[in-house]
Scaffold this active site. Sequence first.
Site, short mmCIF file in Angstrom:
data_model
loop_
_atom_site.label_atom_id
_atom_site.label_comp_id
_atom_site.label_asym_id
_atom_site.label_seq_id
_atom_site.Cartn_x
_atom_site.Cartn_y
_atom_site.Cartn_z
N GLY A 133 30.85 43.92 42.44
CA GLY A 133 30.86 45.01 43.39
C GLY A 133 30.01 44.85 44.63
CG PHE A 134 26.50 45.40 44.99
CD1 PHE A 134 26.34 46.41 45.91
CD2 PHE A 134 26.42 45.71 43.64
CE1 PHE A 134 26.10 47.72 45.51
CE2 PHE A 134 26.18 47.01 43.22
CZ PHE A 134 26.02 48.02 44.15
CB SER A 135 29.75 40.89 49.44
OG SER A 135 29.24 41.77 50.42
N GLY A 136 27.34 39.06 48.89
CA GLY A 136 26.10 38.49 49.40
C GLY A 136 25.10 38.07 48.34
CG HIS B 296 39.91 38.78 41.98
ND1 HIS B 296 40.01 38.64 40.61
CD2 HIS B 296 38.72 39.41 42.21
CE1 HIS B 296 38.93 39.15 40.04
NE2 HIS B 296 38.14 39.63 41.00
CG HIS C 62 37.62 42.04 37.85
ND1 HIS C 62 36.50 41.78 38.58
CD2 HIS C 62 37.20 42.14 36.55
CE1 HIS C 62 35.44 41.72 37.80
NE2 HIS C 62 35.85 41.95 36.56
CG ASP D 184 36.73 42.67 42.44
OD1 ASP D 184 36.75 42.24 41.27
OD2 ASP D 184 36.44 41.96 43.42
CG ASP E 5 34.97 37.25 40.97
OD1 ASP E 5 34.68 37.11 42.17
OD2 ASP E 5 35.38 38.33 40.49
#
Length: 229
Positions: A148-151, A38, A71, A40, A181
Site C-alpha cells: 500500500g505504500f510506495s517508496g 497487478h 491482489h 492492489d 512485489d
Amino acid sequence: MDINLPMPAVSASVSCMDLGHFYNHIKKVEESSAAFFHYDVVDGKFNKCYILGDMLCEYLHNNTKLPVEVHLAVYDIDNYIDVFAGKGVDYIAVHYEAMEKPAIIFNKIKKLGMQPVLAYRADTPPQEDFVELARQCAWILKLTVNPGFSGQTIKPTAVEHIKMMKKMLDDNNVDKRIQADGNVNPATTKMLAEAGASIFTGGTSGLFVQNYSIEENIKKLLQPTKDFF
C-alpha cells in the site's frame, strides 16, 4: 484466462499508474511487453491505508486485453472475491495470513472462473503447508515491502523467504513461479532473481520511471536478471 507468462515476466502495478489519465496509461502498458496488470486492493485493516476499488477494476477490464491479477490485501476475503469475480478479472491473489481454510478459498475462486494466487506478506516465511498450498495456485506472490505504500526499500528477510520458497518448490518438484512485489527496480531485480523470483511487479521505482517509455523501463528491469533465465 490462462496465460503463458514469459520468462522472466513483468506485471504493471495499477496503483502506481497515472490514474488521472488512466485510459492512455493502460494503452501505454499494452504497447509494452508487460505480461499482465497487478491490481492492489487494501482494506485499511490488513495495512493502514486504502487502495483501489471495484469500479476502477471494471473499467480496467473493459479497456484492456491483458490479464488482470487482483491482489487482495484484505481480511474479509469472501466478500471481496464475490465482488471482483463480477469484474472479469483473471487471477485473485489471497493472503496466507488472512485465510483460515485456504483450500475452500481457492476452490471458490476457481468455481467463479478465476485462478488463485498464494500471497505472503513481507515478514511471513513459508510454513509447513507451503508446498501443498502452492500446488493449488497459479503462482506465489511474495511481498517484499508492506502493501500500500510506495517508496519503501526491500526487506532483507523477504528475500530470504523467496530463497526458502524456491528451495521448497524445487525439492518437491513443484513447478510454480514466484512473483516479487515491492521496490522492484534495476538495482534489486538481480537479487530477487538470484533468490528465485521470475515474475516482477513494476511500480514507481522501476516500471513507471519518468522520461523513459514503459518498454525501456522493462528492459532496464530485466537486464540485470539475464544470467538467471
